[in-house]
Design a protein around this motif. Structure first.
Motif, PDB file in Angstrom:
ATOM      1  N   GLY A  14      -1.958   5.411   4.330  1.00  0.00           N
ATOM      2  CA  GLY A  14      -3.343   4.942   4.330  1.00  0.00           C
ATOM      3  C   GLY A  14      -4.032   5.108   5.670  1.00  0.00           C
ATOM      4  O   GLY A  14      -5.250   4.972   5.758  1.00  0.00           O
ATOM      5  N   ARG A  50       1.753   3.172  -2.626  1.00  0.00           N
ATOM      6  CA  ARG A  50       0.455   2.645  -3.042  1.00  0.00           C
ATOM      7  C   ARG A  50      -0.447   3.766  -3.555  1.00  0.00           C
ATOM      8  O   ARG A  50      -0.314   4.923  -3.142  1.00  0.00           O
ATOM      9  N   PRO A  51      -1.408   3.429  -4.436  1.00  0.00           N
ATOM     10  CA  PRO A  51      -2.313   4.450  -4.955  1.00  0.00           C
ATOM     11  C   PRO A  51      -3.068   5.213  -3.872  1.00  0.00           C
ATOM     12  O   PRO A  51      -3.221   6.437  -3.964  1.00  0.00           O
ATOM     13  N   ASP A  52      -3.561   4.506  -2.828  1.00  0.00           N
ATOM     14  CA  ASP A  52      -4.334   5.195  -1.803  1.00  0.00           C
ATOM     15  C   ASP A  52      -3.489   6.195  -1.030  1.00  0.00           C
ATOM     16  O   ASP A  52      -3.983   7.225  -0.567  1.00  0.00           O
ATOM     17  N   GLU A  53      -2.187   5.917  -0.906  1.00  0.00           N
ATOM     18  CA  GLU A  53      -1.294   6.850  -0.218  1.00  0.00           C
ATOM     19  C   GLU A  53      -1.125   8.132  -1.026  1.00  0.00           C
ATOM     20  O   GLU A  53      -1.107   9.233  -0.462  1.00  0.00           O
ATOM     21  N   GLN A  55      -3.326   9.277  -3.126  1.00  0.00           N
ATOM     22  CA  GLN A  55      -4.612   9.973  -3.054  1.00  0.00           C
ATOM     23  C   GLN A  55      -4.711  10.789  -1.769  1.00  0.00           C
ATOM     24  O   GLN A  55      -5.213  11.924  -1.774  1.00  0.00           O
ATOM     25  N   GLN A  56      -4.216  10.242  -0.663  1.00  0.00           N
ATOM     26  CA  GLN A  56      -4.152  11.023   0.576  1.00  0.00           C
ATOM     27  C   GLN A  56      -3.281  12.262   0.376  1.00  0.00           C
ATOM     28  O   GLN A  56      -3.643  13.364   0.797  1.00  0.00           O
ATOM     29  N   GLU A  79       3.600   4.499  -9.684  1.00  0.00           N
ATOM     30  CA  GLU A  79       2.406   4.918  -8.957  1.00  0.00           C
ATOM     31  C   GLU A  79       2.430   6.420  -8.687  1.00  0.00           C
ATOM     32  O   GLU A  79       1.381   7.079  -8.728  1.00  0.00           O
ATOM     33  N   HIS A  83      -0.805   8.283  -9.990  1.00  0.00           N
ATOM     34  CA  HIS A  83      -1.799   8.658  -8.977  1.00  0.00           C
ATOM     35  C   HIS A  83      -1.498   9.965  -8.268  1.00  0.00           C
ATOM     36  O   HIS A  83      -2.364  10.496  -7.575  1.00  0.00           O
TER      37      HIS A  83
END
Length: 268
Positions: A14, A50-53, A55-56, A79, A83
């Protein structure tokens, strides 16, 4: 000739640091004047799953080069599927890919809730089926996150791949298997397992030192966050021989920026 770029342990968290390091690696690979047939990513794509990770990771790993991925112990299967892969399902995330005339079997060695690795019965059965269906003359490469062999590192040797006998039986029983690729150790390492080369890729995010770099009184590893990100290149030639090169990706590296001396000095 087949050329594979091997990237591991990116640990997207993140934040900006690991995004910049992974972006430097992908910029280098995308700019290479020569051919890379695929990029292998051997786990710990996310740091906490995590989802944001993820997405990165999707944004940075977006490339025209085929990218073959598998999860590591820092990844979360659910996840990761949702994701990163945009799919549903449960159980181990195993994938087989044909790159050129070679088969790359990406095995999920993650064991949810545990840092160590395990090839579940489902994965062993899947791998046997992949080998059974593979062309008789195809070179076969096996990849997993966790190495099945001791590497003399303080932390990683306590969380290696467990119950390696079924995998050893598979490898010893099939002469088409050229080698095995892993990550997890955050260090470049080469050894053998079941009679074939075992190559551990360096980490993009950091370096873990071997046991002799420590003080000998504790199991705390030497961790280097300042070393440049590094990768491995695997070459499989027409004789199915494996050759590996390791490459550090410094900030000044450019795939088109290598300079040759006008009058090189040659050894005599």
């Amino acid at each position: 000739m087949l050329v594979l770029a091997h990237v591991s342990d990116l640990h997207f968290d993140g934040g900006r640091r690991n995004v910049k390091r992974a972006g430097r690696v992908m910029k280098y690979l995308n700019g290479l004047p020569g051919r890379v047939d695929a990029v292998l990513v051997t786990g710990d794509i996310a740091d906490r799953g995590r989802p944001d990770e993820y997405q990165q990771a999707r944004a940075i790993l977006d490339t025209d080069i085929p990218v073959l991925c598998l999860p590591g112990n820092h990844d979360d299967r659910s996840e990761y599927r949702t994701h990163f892969l945009n799919e549903e399902g449960s159980g181990p995330i195993n994938r087989a890919h044909m790159i050129g005339d070679a088969i790359v079997a990406m095995c999920d060695s993650s064991a949810p809730g545990h840092p160590g690795g395990l090839l579940a019965d489902e994965t062993i059965a899947w791998l046997r089926a992949v080998l059974e269906d593979a062309p008789p003359a195809a070179p076969i490469l096996i990849a997993a996150h966790h190495p099945p062999q001791k590497l003399f590192t303080p932390i990683v040797d306590r969380i290696l791949l467990d119950d390696t006998d079924p995998l050893e039986d598979i490898i010893r029983g099939d002469s088409r298997i050229v080698g095995m690729f892993c990550g997890h150790a955050h260090t470049s390492a080469v050894t053998t397992f079941a009679g074939v080369p075992l190559v551990v890729a360096p980490s993009v995010s950091s370096v873990l030192g071997p046991e002799w770099e420590g003080d000998g009184r504790s199991h705390d590893p030497v961790v280097d966050y300042d070393a440049p990100p590094a990768i491995a290149f695997h070459v499989i030639d027409d004789d199915h021989r494996l050759t590996t090169h390791f490459r550090s990706i410094a900030k000044t590296n450019s795939a088109h920026g290598f300079r040759r001396s006008a009058q090189p000095t040659l050894p005599t």
